[in-house]
Design a protein around this motif. Structure first.
Motif, PDB file in Angstrom:
ATOM      1  N   GLU A 201      10.774  -1.788   8.379  1.00 44.14           N
ATOM      2  CA  GLU A 201      10.908  -2.788   7.010  1.00 44.14           C
ATOM      3  C   GLU A 201      11.074  -4.166   7.629  1.00 44.14           C
ATOM      4  N   ARG A 202      11.093  -4.347   8.598  1.00 41.62           N
ATOM      5  CA  ARG A 202      11.458  -5.732   9.432  1.00 41.62           C
ATOM      6  C   ARG A 202      10.080  -6.666   9.097  1.00 41.62           C
ATOM      7  N   ASN A 203      10.429  -7.728   8.417  1.00 42.24           N
ATOM      8  CA  ASN A 203       9.384  -8.582   8.427  1.00 42.24           C
ATOM      9  C   ASN A 203       8.203  -8.444   7.217  1.00 42.24           C
ATOM     10  N   ARG A 204       7.967  -7.161   7.023  1.00 49.58           N
ATOM     11  CA  ARG A 204       6.919  -6.611   5.987  1.00 49.58           C
ATOM     12  C   ARG A 204       7.598  -6.950   4.389  1.00 49.58           C
ATOM     13  N   PRO A 205       6.337  -7.300   3.721  1.00 48.21           N
ATOM     14  CA  PRO A 205       6.743  -7.380   2.290  1.00 48.21           C
ATOM     15  C   PRO A 205       7.198  -6.218   1.607  1.00 48.21           C
ATOM     16  N   PRO A 206       7.670  -6.494   0.429  1.00 46.80           N
ATOM     17  CA  PRO A 206       7.862  -5.218  -0.351  1.00 46.80           C
ATOM     18  C   PRO A 206       6.765  -4.274  -0.585  1.00 46.80           C
ATOM     19  N   VAL A 207       7.028  -3.017  -0.411  1.00 49.14           N
ATOM     20  CA  VAL A 207       5.831  -2.152  -0.726  1.00 49.14           C
ATOM     21  C   VAL A 207       5.880  -1.214  -2.185  1.00 49.14           C
ATOM     22  N   VAL A 208       5.025  -1.348  -3.058  1.00 49.48           N
ATOM     23  CA  VAL A 208       4.884  -0.784  -4.314  1.00 49.48           C
ATOM     24  C   VAL A 208       3.634   0.307  -4.215  1.00 49.48           C
ATOM     25  N   LEU A 209       4.052   1.559  -4.560  1.00 51.48           N
ATOM     26  CA  LEU A 209       3.233   2.558  -4.563  1.00 51.48           C
ATOM     27  C   LEU A 209       2.708   3.082  -5.985  1.00 51.48           C
ATOM     28  N   VAL A 210       1.468   2.871  -6.411  1.00 53.84           N
ATOM     29  CA  VAL A 210       0.885   3.348  -7.895  1.00 53.84           C
ATOM     30  C   VAL A 210       0.831   4.709  -7.747  1.00 53.84           C
ATOM     31  N   ASN A 211       1.594   5.390  -8.588  1.00 55.20           N
ATOM     32  CA  ASN A 211       1.749   6.725  -8.847  1.00 55.20           C
ATOM     33  C   ASN A 211       0.628   7.294  -9.760  1.00 55.20           C
ATOM     34  N   HIS A 212      -0.460   7.010  -9.275  1.00 51.93           N
ATOM     35  CA  HIS A 212      -1.641   7.335 -10.106  1.00 51.93           C
ATOM     36  C   HIS A 212      -1.946   9.039 -10.069  1.00 51.93           C
ATOM     37  N   ALA A 213      -1.405   9.884  -9.284  1.00 51.31           N
ATOM     38  CA  ALA A 213      -1.498  11.186  -9.327  1.00 51.31           C
ATOM     39  C   ALA A 213      -0.287  11.620  -9.555  1.00 51.31           C
ATOM     40  N   ASP A 214       0.484  11.351 -10.363  1.00 53.90           N
ATOM     41  CA  ASP A 214       1.778  11.728 -10.821  1.00 53.90           C
ATOM     42  C   ASP A 214       2.216  13.360 -10.785  1.00 53.90           C
ATOM     43  N   HIS A 215       1.038  14.035 -10.803  1.00 57.05           N
ATOM     44  CA  HIS A 215       1.022  15.529 -11.009  1.00 57.05           C
ATOM     45  C   HIS A 215       0.697  16.410  -9.555  1.00 57.05           C
ATOM     46  N   ALA A 216       0.304  15.486  -8.718  1.00 65.31           N
ATOM     47  CA  ALA A 216      -0.040  16.258  -7.492  1.00 65.31           C
ATOM     48  C   ALA A 216       1.042  15.903  -6.312  1.00 65.31           C
ATOM     49  N   PHE A 217       0.831  16.834  -5.175  1.00 62.70           N
ATOM     50  CA  PHE A 217       1.509  16.052  -3.927  1.00 62.70           C
ATOM     51  C   PHE A 217       0.904  14.984  -3.340  1.00 62.70           C
ATOM     52  N   TRP A 218       1.865  14.104  -2.636  1.00 65.29           N
ATOM     53  CA  TRP A 218       1.198  13.031  -1.891  1.00 65.29           C
ATOM     54  C   TRP A 218       2.204  12.607  -0.893  1.00 65.29           C
ATOM     55  N   VAL A 219       1.735  12.012   0.038  1.00 65.69           N
ATOM     56  CA  VAL A 219       2.492  11.410   1.252  1.00 65.69           C
ATOM     57  C   VAL A 219       2.603   9.945   1.121  1.00 65.69           C
ATOM     58  N   GLY A 220       3.728   9.347   1.692  1.00 64.62           N
ATOM     59  CA  GLY A 220       3.985   7.747   1.660  1.00 64.62           C
ATOM     60  C   GLY A 220       5.621   7.545   1.160  1.00 64.62           C
ATOM     61  N   LEU A 221       6.357   8.611   0.811  1.00 62.43           N
ATOM     62  CA  LEU A 221       7.579   8.303   0.107  1.00 62.43           C
ATOM     63  C   LEU A 221       8.316   7.589   1.068  1.00 62.43           C
ATOM     64  N   SER A 222       8.309   7.520   2.298  1.00 68.73           N
ATOM     65  CA  SER A 222       9.387   7.196   3.284  1.00 68.73           C
ATOM     66  C   SER A 222       9.172   5.838   3.091  1.00 68.73           C
ATOM     67  N   VAL A 223       7.894   5.091   2.947  1.00 70.11           N
ATOM     68  CA  VAL A 223       7.722   3.786   2.978  1.00 70.11           C
ATOM     69  C   VAL A 223       7.806   2.965   1.788  1.00 70.11           C
ATOM     70  N   VAL A 232       6.887   8.191 -18.671  1.00 68.59           N
ATOM     71  CA  VAL A 232       8.001   8.871 -18.478  1.00 68.59           C
ATOM     72  C   VAL A 232       7.871  10.409 -17.838  1.00 68.59           C
ATOM     73  N   SER A 233       7.301  11.010 -18.034  1.00 69.75           N
ATOM     74  CA  SER A 233       6.993  12.416 -17.186  1.00 69.75           C
ATOM     75  C   SER A 233       6.739  12.157 -15.749  1.00 69.75           C
ATOM     76  N   GLY A 234       6.071  11.122 -15.351  1.00 73.49           N
ATOM     77  CA  GLY A 234       5.670  10.898 -14.160  1.00 73.49           C
ATOM     78  C   GLY A 234       7.149  10.401 -13.258  1.00 73.49           C
ATOM     79  N   GLU A 235       7.961   9.666 -13.883  1.00 72.65           N
ATOM     80  CA  GLU A 235       8.784   9.120 -13.537  1.00 72.65           C
ATOM     81  C   GLU A 235      10.001  10.168 -13.328  1.00 72.65           C
ATOM     82  N   ARG A 236      10.061  11.336 -14.093  1.00 72.09           N
ATOM     83  CA  ARG A 236      11.054  12.419 -14.034  1.00 72.09           C
ATOM     84  C   ARG A 236      10.693  13.190 -12.798  1.00 72.09           C
TER      85      ARG A 236
END
Length: 581
Positions: A201-223, A232-236
């Motif tokens: 996280e040093r130096n880099r800007p904030p990172v936002v992920l667009v949850n376009h496939a909210d029903h499916a498995f995806w990788v990238g949670l850690s960053v 709301v169902s995607g948020e839940r």
């Protein structure tokens, strides 16, 4: 009478079969994850990232009963730990405002809502500079995206056209990102590059992920410092199943272009070659969203309503003319028409008297676009509430949508609405007003500004600082999991999945896997086999150079020959034969 799709998974037998299927999928997922861990241990980092991609692809296509994998996230973090030289970067002060935004995408598909969403975001946010990094896009970006980026003073950076693989692209992406105030990920579910690029996280800007496939498995949670869902169902699901704290979540509704009619309904029908008179039912989505379940096709679902309303007709854009639709077409006297996918379905939206959601895979953007033009909308959701991420629960549609929970209810809504055209028109006007209010500027821009403000203050994630061993995946055998394979599953074999990631691997690992795939007859002929020996960057690099030079040269055969000279020796191939291919 129409067939009933609501019988799918209606007893304990199919439930049990789906649980067994998920467990089998998980076993194959574990084997791919194990390959990634072995390559990581051996220091073959690009191959490790390729196996991570393959494991995610399997979990996306063949649901395994979970929505997160700490083990896969850990592999990408470890690759970053061993390959990124963050200490050499010029220290950056904390960002105090967002003036420069870098959007990151894997590919930009002409058909589908994700590309349109990104383009609209850039076009609507006229107060900021926007640029785009493309990781795996083949050929030139769509002209509409290029024009939107240029209008905001930005550039398109073809990261994946440079020599290397995920590690080298992650370095390039990170270096590029340091000149921006925010990174927005519109990447595919299995994309490993951001998980490497932004692990520190040093130096880099904030990172936002667009949850376009909210029903499916995806990788990238850690960053992901912040996850932006459209509903709301995607948020839940993000909070309950992906384990992300609610403070790292924001709602950003899907944005659509301001609805503007170019044609009346009658004019649009005429341009589509449809006869005048009678109500027109329309549905638009990618073809895969109209999967036939238990022998019940999307066409079958509408036979009863069309027979009850003999002057109505149904036009479905996306699936073409499937063979199993033909009985329903015949029974309704040809009043069901299937057409292929198109990048611009606006005429169909303008012609619609009633819009029908795709089934069993909903298409929210299409419904918003139709509703914004005044088409009343109907959707079918015959599942328990625990599976609501599979429904159309978008803000702006819920007040007026016809939300059916069974096929009986669905037919009743269709027939009641079609029998009362004046009430139908009023409902369409209400739908248009609601969609415009929440999904177009200025209100959509207010949601965007709230997301920007939250991204500036949210505490960055720190995967490199976490020392605990990653936990095993926790499988779930309830809803929505037991439905996902039947509705969304693609059921590709492990070999087919490995073929997709093969070209990311280092040459020795690529050759080893390639020979296995040859023995398994995975390739579609000799040229497909040869093509999959090429590193993934090479065709894109050549394509970029061709565009830059504005010439019409073909891929330099000497470059292919030089890259594969070691392979040719191992395979005992004659080099002159290879040059002639």
């Amino acid at each position: 009478m129409g067939k009933n799709p609501g019988t799918m998974l209606s007893d304990e037998g199919p439930y049990a079969a789906e649980v067994v299927r998920m467990r089998n999928n998980y076993g194959e997922f574990q084997r791919l994850r194990g390959k990634a861990e072995c390559c990581l241990k051996a220091g073959d980092f690009n191959s490790a990232a390729a196996y991570v991609e393959a494991a995610v692809t399997l979990a996306r296509k063949r649901h395994c009963g979970f929505y997160r994998s700490e083990s896969l996230e850990h592999i990408l973090t470890e690759i970053a730990r061993r390959t990124l030289a963050v200490e050499a970067e010029t220290p950056r002060p904390a960002r105090r405002k967002i003036g420069r935004v870098l959007h990151v995408a894997t590919v930009l598909n002409e058909v589908g809502g994700l590309t349109r969403m990104m383009r609209r975001w850039i076009a609507a946010d006229d107060k900021r500079h926007h640029s785009l990094a493309l990781l795996r896009h083949p050929g030139a970006p769509p002209s509409a995206v290029r024009e939107a980026v240029e209008a905001r003073g930005g550039q398109i950076h073809m990261i994946g056209a440079t020599r290397g693989g995920p590690v080298e692209w992650a370095r390039a992406l990170r270096k590029l990102s340091l000149d921006f105030d925010l990174v927005v990920l519109h990447v595919s579910n299995e994309e490993p590059v951001p998980g490497i690029a932004f692990a520190d996280e040093r130096n880099r800007p904030p990172v936002v992920l667009v949850n376009h496939a909210d029903h499916a498995f995806w990788v990238g949670l850690s960053v992901c410092d912040l996850i932006a869902s459209s509903r709301v169902s995607g948020e839940r699901l993000v909070v309950e199943r992906r384990g992300i704290p609610a403070e790292r979540h924001a709602i950003l509704p899907i944005q659509i272009d301001p609805p503007m009619r170019k044609h009346s309904r009658a004019e649009a029908r005429e341009k589509l070659g449809l006869p005048a008179g009678g109500p027109l039912l329309v549905s638009v989505a990618r073809g895969l969203k109209y999967r036939t379940l238990n022998g019940v096709s999307f066409a079958d679902m509408h036979v009863e309503a069309l027979l009850a309303c003999p002057d109505a007709r149904l036009v479905v854009i996306g699936p073409g003319e499937p063979d199993d639709w033909q009985d329903a077409v015949a029974v309704t006297g040809g009043r069901i028409m299937g057409l292929p996918e198109t990048p611009d379905p606006s005429l169909a939206f303008e012609a619609a008297d009633l819009y029908l959601d795709s089934y069993p895979f909903v298409s929210i953007t299409s419904m918003l676009e139709a509703g914004g033009l005044g088409a009343p909308c109907v959707t079918l959701f015959p599942y328990p509430a625990g599976a609501n991420v599979m429904s159309t629960d978008m803000p702006g549609l819920s007040p007026t949508i016809g939300f059916a929970t069974s096929m009986v209810d669905y037919n009743r809504i269709l027939m009641d609405w079609l029998s009362a055209p004046e009430a139908l028109a009023r409902r369409g006007d209400e739908t248009a007003a609601n969609v415009k209010r929440l999904h177009t500027a200025p209100n959509w821009l207010e949601a965007l500004e709230a997301l920007y403000a939250k991204a500036l203050v949210v505490r960055p994630v720190t995967p490199l600082r976490e020392t605990a061993a990653p936990a095993d995946e926790e499988c779930h055998d309830g809803y929505p999991d037991i439905l996902l394979n039947a509705v969304f599953g693609e059921f590709d074999s492990v070999d087919a999945i490995l073929k997709r990631s093969l070209r990311l691997m280092s040459l020795p690992e690529r050759l080893r896997v390639w020979m296995r795939l040859v023995r398994a007859k995975t390739f579609d002929g000799p040229w497909d086999a040869v093509r999959n020996l090429l590193p993934e960057w090479l065709p894109r690099s050549v394509s970029e150079r061709r565009r830059a030079l504005k010439s019409h040269i073909s891929m330099p055969r000497f470059a292919i020959w030089a890259h594969h000279r070691p392979i040719l020796r191992l395979l005992g191939k004659n080099q002159s034969t290879f040059r002639s291919m």
